[in-house]
Design an enzyme around this catalytic site. Structure first.
Site, PDB file in Angstrom:
ATOM      1  N   PHE A  86       0.658  -0.999  -0.099  1.00  0.00           N
ATOM      2  CA  PHE A  86       0.106  -0.114  -0.104  1.00  0.00           C
ATOM      3  C   PHE A  86       0.702   1.225  -0.199  1.00  0.00           C
ATOM      4  O   PHE A  86       0.383   2.266   0.362  1.00  0.00           O
ATOM      5  CB  PHE A  86      -0.991  -0.052   1.064  1.00  0.00           C
ATOM      6  N   LEU A 143      -8.778  -5.832 -16.902  1.00  0.00           N
ATOM      7  CA  LEU A 143      -8.271  -6.979 -17.250  1.00  0.00           C
ATOM      8  C   LEU A 143      -8.862  -8.309 -16.953  1.00  0.00           C
ATOM      9  O   LEU A 143      -8.673  -9.268 -17.290  1.00  0.00           O
ATOM     10  CB  LEU A 143      -6.693  -6.910 -16.849  1.00  0.00           C
ATOM     11  N   LYS A 202     -12.994 -10.043 -11.949  1.00  0.00           N
ATOM     12  CA  LYS A 202     -12.858 -10.540 -10.557  1.00  0.00           C
ATOM     13  C   LYS A 202     -11.847  -9.789  -9.672  1.00  0.00           C
ATOM     14  O   LYS A 202     -11.876  -9.312  -8.545  1.00  0.00           O
ATOM     15  CB  LYS A 202     -12.578 -12.029 -10.233  1.00  0.00           C
ATOM     16  N   GLN A 208      -9.796  -4.881  -6.100  1.00  0.00           N
ATOM     17  CA  GLN A 208      -9.122  -4.030  -5.874  1.00  0.00           C
ATOM     18  C   GLN A 208      -9.969  -2.628  -5.523  1.00  0.00           C
ATOM     19  O   GLN A 208      -9.577  -2.065  -4.653  1.00  0.00           O
ATOM     20  CB  GLN A 208      -8.376  -3.631  -7.279  1.00  0.00           C
ATOM     21  N   GLU A 254      -5.536   2.152  -6.864  1.00  0.00           N
ATOM     22  CA  GLU A 254      -5.787   3.408  -5.881  1.00  0.00           C
ATOM     23  C   GLU A 254      -7.021   4.350  -6.169  1.00  0.00           C
ATOM     24  O   GLU A 254      -7.596   4.943  -4.919  1.00  0.00           O
ATOM     25  CB  GLU A 254      -4.512   4.258  -5.983  1.00  0.00           C
TER      26      GLU A 254
END
Lengths: 329, 723, 370
Positions: free
Chosen positions: B253, B615, B618, B623, B690
């Site tokens: 992170f 891409l 799932k 994310q 992010e």
């Protein structure tokens, strides 16, 4: 972590005798002791394991009905086993709820009833050996009073210590007038739960009336408890966090009038905080908002907040009012 | 350049299960300290207990008597590293930048103490417990000085420099004073965000082993090459002589973007004792020594016409840094590009206090900056009596206001529309405290999400094996984003084979170089390189005579049976200078607030994001969900507390530094806008790592306002702030 | 720790013989464990799998790990299989066996005599030796041994219908292989441990501790202060159990002790002799699955993407697989509360809840169907 001798015991008398020596600690669930040993806060040179004893003597881990209607919790019973016990859930909802709102599923599987009520404060100054703490090192000062004190206590504090007692279960047990069975070097004795813990005053290192070698063997829950009880816990996270404020209450209401009341507060006291003031404000009154607010005012009348925890006064009042409202609904 | 749209992609975009899933669910995925090297010694860090001063002496006699102690490194006896100039500690300015020179005391090159908890020594023993036992009896004698700890009373300075992420210290477009003068409605408030710490689940840890003058570091990192380069520079050895290995990293992170001190200390110790050394930081030691998000104090002034048109945006941000280096939270980036206003002004200041150096933390800048800007926009919407979406649409930026560049793609309108529809925004009654569910006050909140789409140079090797399987190799990292999986998908499509015929290898500096997994660049950058390498491989095979319809296996068999390999380096194209490239999104939050107890619960969040090509549905959904949960933590829970007197990190553990637990999270309904970006990079990917956190804290704060009528401008939104 | 050593002839050696092939007698060699010599031939009566790897062995090299993983995974009922490994570089080695990971004794071949005797140069090699000391199957080279071949080799002689071995059934065969390897694993450590225990009266001294982990008796030499977590990770080589906070605040170290989810960081290893400890490496086997089959919770976590970086995942799965046997309600909110002791910083909670709910629903269906 310092080196220590590990001594499993399978005999209560031997445990008590061994435990009376200096620098000795009992271990059962280990969730407090191992944590604090790794922090360097606890530094025993001998650790006496009570688990062998627990496997040998089933009464130490059992939940059992007593002939007079009381319920006995073996001190080495795990929190989870007591929390899920049908009798506890039915007759002492506040105990079951307090247990299930405490810690995590894994901790509840490990920690014992006796250990839970003896857990140490979460005060960050106590838990960090680089900080001043009168509880850990008497006379070293209190970092929390001059420092950050959002989570600290507002009831039962002293010039030496404002550390909050962290146990949820202990708040429920204080409300219930439970009794603690202790085996010591000079035999057995029974201590009213509300007298087990002491406020810090000038000696915050002393937290209970237990003496070296004392082993808690059982906790008795009294009979005749008002049927409606609850434990309400307010915390920053939705789960797995210590209380900012909590209330354990039991009410007996008939004909709209409060016949009996039990009130204890958590997250705000230096010990599990039974409030006879609140109870007096409730008994004989109509079970309504006015009485609940009066009880809350009475319970917090002596509150002494510090820089960051003034909100706890109001939060504790509202928590208590909500708990009373819920059990009288 | 983009994916060939004439051929239906077969794998990219599909919700393929993670190809490394089995390793992770069986405990077989190997993280840094877990490599079974022979004869490993264990190290424990000694950290300071004062916030400012000098280490006079570390009393090690008692510790040395503990059995199994191999070495104790202190500022007095640690080797002087050839690549470090001990004299320039605390020096500022470009010449002194870089970890090798700026964090000199943390690698024992001098005796200075800059914060409470700073590394000041290292104990090495045969077992972890012996090292810990020795640590227990270490005594340190300090020459203590009075630390600077209160950001609000310490001097505010212009920063020496602002990280490139943050742009220039001062940005001015038009005339903000004039714009405010022309405004019919203004809002003018200060928003603050606290110190935060990343707290990845895997603590920072290193296993360091020397073989002659060659060093291998098994490292928990987001950037194998950045660690390699820093450590090599410090030890004065060639980068090729430092091999960094990270096949799996347990979260970062931002805190594992480059080297801190533990890598160097472990390497130093390994050299001293002649054995591999394992150093795992404790959770407490991740507060300070491995960075965190700085506190920000942000002053936002918005001016608008009655129709909602923004006449001026002024956004000043002051963040703290350490006394070791200037690191600026780039909280103003989004303010220069999100809304079309003729007059925009942003400016950074910095306050130097005795805490650990701040660093990148998930969406550095945009997470904190959108909290201020998007809260202010909500306040403006209420000041205007205008729906918050309408206000944003009234100021929709058709080109980037900062530089007038066209967007490479922008689907923010779609995000608002889809998000609002899925959320049921139309049910919202705008007045605060008007929606209830039983006792609970209900609030709906909205905020915009945005994050730059960056692409960096990356290289990849693609190899066809005699059995027709492909091996793709790139020195990137798997930190949880699904790198193994999505790279396999990209290569599979480019080669025209199923993903299970492709093996993707990563995590070693002996592999082709790629950027660190920071700034949401990996899918875009390494993904582009993988795509180009796989394409190049396919073209090579075709040029060698692959017949139409013939399998790779058959071709290799008849053409000599040798593997076929290509290595390519992909670079971002000139479009980077011609277009502004950003992801966008909209975050819709429903909160429930207990009006008496001030409990805030978040039963659901709906997001709509446009991140270019997705891409893997799932892993991309995960994310975004993860980013949203970070936003929940930021909004309600997270704050690193330091003692106001001695600078000690007070809640340096996972009980008192509260990150969200399972019970804090309700449903998170993630939607992606189908977006084709022909300019951003070869595969049309903008990155999703992010953007998920951006806008969330504002969305929640706005919902809390809607529920309660209380505007919280100081994160986190704790009980006492709305009681 | 480094107790197994070979006492071979001193170099120089004559020209190397060719490697033994199937049907050849396995070249004998001597193992020395704390002064007690054992010969490979003394292990007759049990099949032995011998792995030689060269000094360049590097567990970080993917192709090598893959080769071993495939080999190990290919063994019948792999969780119960153990190898004897011989190498020059590492006196002991932790390897993954399907879902479990074990510490293997590495017989040091410092002077290269064993490799010489087996005709092995610079490449990993695998020899399957039957209970009569005959080489049944070999594999040499950097590429992985083919899956299935080694199984066939092992089971062929285990299942042979010959008088000498007619009593071997598959289960006994496996148990015997385990027994042989286990004796090599344990005996030297035991001897050392007992010696230390006997010699030392210092407080907190290390002593031999036997832990039942994933159905295996692990004999470790531990000081009392060693946590169960460190015992697993640093002494037993079982690194699937993770250290996230070391204070009971994150759940990454969750294991099952006598079936209950337990934090291995908050308890001392010594306190758990005689209890059944299950770690993520043994979870599938504990549920009765065999071979490469995952526990249903592991499968559900993959399907619902209940993880990202994977570091909290073993703890999540161990917690989840025990939680479903606790008396929680059926709602998502029950799962969320029950799982709140396991922090996932990546934020995979929605997938975790979905995975657990699917496993619970399937289990309920299964009960109704029976």
């Amino acid at each position: 972590m310092i080196s220590f001798d590990y001594v499993p015991v399978d005999d209560l008398r031997a445990a008590s005798a061994a435990g009376a020596h200096a620098h000795t600690r009992f271990i059962a669930g280990g969730t407090t002791l191992v944590d604090l040993m790794r922090l360097g806060v606890e530094r025993p040179t001998t650790v006496i394991d009570l688990n062998v004893l627990a496997r040998k003597d089933a009464s130490l881990t059992a939940v059992s009905d007593l002939p007079d209607g009381r319920l006995r919790l073996g001190a080495l019973a795990h929190m989870s086993d007591v929390a899920w016990d049908r009798r506890v859930r039915d007759r002492y909802a506040l105990v079951s709820e307090a247990l299930l709102l405490a810690a995590s599923g894994q901790v509840r599987n490990m920690a014992t009833i006796g250990g839970n009520v003896l857990q140490r404060t979460r005060c960050p100054y106590f838990r960090d050996v680089t900080q001043a703490c009168n509880k850990r090192v008497p006379g070293s000062g209190c970092g929390a009073i001059a420092g950050r004190n959002r989570e600290q206590a507002i009831l039962g504090t002293s010039e030496q210590c404002i550390a909050t007692h962290p146990s949820d279960l202990a708040v429920a047990l204080a409300a219930l007038d439970a009794h603690v069975h202790v085996r010591g070097t000079s035999g057995e004795r029974v201590i009213p739960f509300t007298r087990l813990h002491v406020v810090p005053d000038a000696h915050p290192d002393r937290e209970t009336v237990l003496r070296p070698g004392d082993v808690i063997t059982a906790i008795d829950l009294p009979s005749g408890i008002p049927a409606r009880s609850t434990y309400l816990k307010v915390r920053d996270r939705a789960s797995f966090a210590f209380a900012l404020a909590s209330a354990a209450v039991a009410l007996d209401v008939s004909g709209g009038t409060i016949r009996a009341a039990r009130v204890a507060l958590g997250g705000v006291g230096t010990k599990p905080w039974r409030s006879p003031e609140a109870e007096r404000a409730l008994v004989g009154k109509a079970a309504n908002d006015a009485a609940f607010h009066a009880a809350a005012e009475a319970a917090l009348a002596e509150a002494r907040p510090h820089r960051d925890n003034a909100f706890k006064v109001e939060l504790a009042k509202r928590t208590l009012v909500r708990a009373l409202t819920e059990v009288s609904a | 350049m983009s994916i060939d749209t004439t051929r239906r992609a077969e794998s990219v975009g599909e919700p393929l299960d993670r190809v490394d899933g089995r390793l992770k669910v069986t405990g077989a995925a190997t993280y840094a300290a877990e490599y079974p090297l022979h004869d490993v010694a264990h190290a424990v860090l000694i950290t300071s207990s004062i916030a400012k001063g000098r280490v006079r002496r570390i009393e090690t006699a008692a510790a040395e008597r503990v059995p199994g102690i191999l070495a104790i490194l202190t500022p007095q006896n640690a080797p002087r590293l050839p690549g470090v100039q001990a004299g320039n500690t605390g020096a500022r300015g470009p010449a002194a930048r870089g970890a090798a020179s700026m964090r000199v005391p943390t690698i024992l090159q001098n005796d200075e103490v800059h914060y409470n908890g700073q590394p000041i020594g290292l104990i090495v023993a045969d077992t972890l417990d012996h090292a810990l036992a020795a640590h227990d009896v270490i005594r340190v004698d300090y020459a203590a000085e009075h630390p600077v700890l209160d950001m609000d009373t310490a001097p505010r300075n212009p920063p020496e420099s602002v990280h490139p992420l943050g742009g220039a210290r001062t940005f001015r477009l038009g005339d903000v004073d004039a714009g405010l003068g022309a405004a019919e409605v203004k809002v003018d408030h200060t928003y603050t965000t606290p110190l935060e710490n990343h707290n990845p689940m895997e603590v920072h840890n290193t296993l360091a082993a020397w073989e002659g003058d060659r060093l291998t570091l098994y490292e928990s990192t987001q950037g194998i090459f950045s660690v390699r380069n820093t450590v090599a520079r410090q030890f004065g050895i060639a980068p090729e002589n430092v091999r960094v290995i990270a096949h799996f990293t347990g979260g970062g992170f931002g805190s594992k973007g480059g080297a801190w001190s533990h890598e160097t200390l472990a390497a130093m110790a390994a050299k001293r004792v002649g054995r591999p050394v394992k150093l795992m930081l404790t959770r407490r030691q991740m507060f300070g020594p491995t960075g965190g998000r700085p506190r920000t104090v942000q002053h936002v002034t918005l001016g608008a016409k009655r129709d909602g048109t923004l006449t001026a945006i002024r956004h000043y941000s002051t963040s703290n840094t350490s006394t070791l280096e200037d690191w600026i939270e780039p909280a103003l980036s989004q303010t220069r590009m999100l809304y079309a206003s003729p007059n925009i002004e942003t400016q950074y200041d910095v306050v130097r206090i005795n805490v650990g150096s701040p660093t990148f933390m998930r969406a550095p800048g945009e997470s904190t900056g959108t909290f201020a800007l998007e809260s202010a926009m909500d306040e403006l919407a209420y000041a205007l009596g205008m729906d918050p979406i309408q206000l944003r649409l009234a100021n929709y930026a058709e080109v980037d206001p900062e530089n007038n560049h066209p967007w490479s793609s922008k689907s923010l309108r779609e995000c608002y529309r889809v998000g609002a529809e899925k959320f049921g925004w139309g049910r919202r009654n705008m007045a605060p405290r008007t929606m209830r569910d039983g006792r609970w006050l209900v609030g709906y909140g909205l905020a915009t999400a945005t994050y730059p789409a960056r692409t960096a140079p990356a290289s990849t090797t693609a190899r066809l094996l005699p059995d027709g399987r492909a091996v793709i190799v790139a020195g990137t990292q798997e930190i949880g984003c699904g790198t193994y999986t999505v790279m396999s998908q990209i290569a599979a499509d480019a080669l025209g084979v199923p993903p299970d015929r492709v093996t993707f290898e990563l995590g070693e500096t002996t592999m082709p170089e790629t950027p660190a997994s920071t700034g949401s660049v990996t899918a875009a950058s390494t993904g582009s390189a993988v795509y180009q390498a796989a394409n190049a491989l396919k073209q090579k095979v075709v040029s060698m005579g692959l017949r139409p319809g013939e399998s790779y296996e058959s071709f290799i068999k008849r053409s000599g049976g040798q593997p076929i390999e290509v290595t390519i380096s992909a670079r971002p194209g000139p479009e980077q200078q011609q277009y502004s490239m950003h992801s966008f999104g909209a975050v819709f939050t429903e909160v429930r607030v207990d009006p008496d107890l001030a409990l805030v619960r978040i039963p659901r969040i709906v997001t709509a994001h446009a991140v270019g090509k997705v891409l893997n549905l799932k892993t991309a959904t995960s994310q975004i969900q993860g980013g949203v949960i970070w936003g929940i933590g930021m909004a309600l829970l997270e704050e690193t507390q330091i003692d106001p007197n001695n600078g000690r990190y007070l809640n340096a553990d996972l009980a008192e530094y509260k990150v969200p637990v399972n019970a804090d999270v309700g449903t998170i309904d993630v939607h992606f806008i189908d977006e084709h970006d022909p300019h951003v990079n070869a595969i049309g990917v903008k990155g999703a790592g992010e953007i998920g956190i951006t806008g969330v804290a504002a969305s929640i704060a706005n919902a809390v306002y809607h529920a309660t009528g209380k505007r919280v401008r100081d994160l986190p939104i704790r009980i006492e702030k709305i009681l | 720790m480094h107790d197994l050593r070979t006492a071979g002839a001193t170099p120089p050696f004559p020209a190397a013989p060719p490697p033994p092939t199937a049907g050849d007698p396995a070249p004998d060699f001597e193992l020395v464990a704390n002064g007690t010599a054992t010969r490979l031939s003394s292990l007759r009566g049990s099949p032995v799998v011998l792995v030689l790897h060269n000094p360049e062995w590097d567990p970080a090299r993917r192709e090598q790990i893959d080769a071993f993983n495939r080999l190990l995974a290919s063994l019948p009922a792999a969780a119960e299989q153990r190898l004897i490994t011989v190498g020059a570089a590492h006196p002991w080695l932790e390897l993954e066996f399907d879902t479990s990971r074990v510490a293997l004794p590495v017989i040091r071949d410092d002077d290269g005599s064993i490799a010489q005797a087996y005709g092995v140069h610079d490449t990993p090699a695998v020899f399957v030796i039957d209970e009569r000391g005959i080489v049944r199957w070999t594999h040499m080279g950097r590429t992985p041994p083919r899956e299935g071949d080694i199984i066939a080799a092992l089971t062929s002689f285990a299942a042979r219908d010959e008088p000498r071995s007619s009593s071997w059934n598959r289960r006994e065969f496996i148990a015997t292989v385990l027994g042989v390897a286990a004796s090599l694993t344990i005996s030297p450590r035991l001897a050392v441990a007992e010696r230390i225990a006997a010699a030392s009266t210092a407080p907190g001294a290390a002593r031999a501790v036997t832990l039942n982990v994933n159905g295996r008796q692990l004999r470790l030499t531990l000081e009392p202060r060693v946590s169960l977590l460190d015992a697993l990770r640093e002494y037993a080589g079982l690194t699937g159990t993770k250290k996230g906070c070391d204070h009971g605040q994150c759940g990454a170290c969750t294991v099952h002790v006598d079936g209950r989810r337990t934090l291995s960081c908050l308890t001392f290893a010594m306190m758990h002799e005689g209890q059944q400890i299950t770690t993520i490496e043994g979870l599938a086997a504990s549920a009765g699955t065999s071979g490469n089959t995952l526990h249903p919770m592991q499968q559900a976590f993959i399907k619902h993407d209940g993880f990202q970086c994977g570091y909290c995942t073993p703890g999540q799965i161990m917690s989840a697989s025990a939680m479903i046997h606790e008396p929680w309600g059926a709602a998502d909110s029950d799962v969320r509360e029950a799982m709140s002791g396991n922090i996932c910083r990546c934020g995979a909670y929605p997938g975790i809840v979905a995975a657990i709910q699917e496993v619970r629903a399937n289990a309920a269906d299964g009960e109704h169907g029976q």
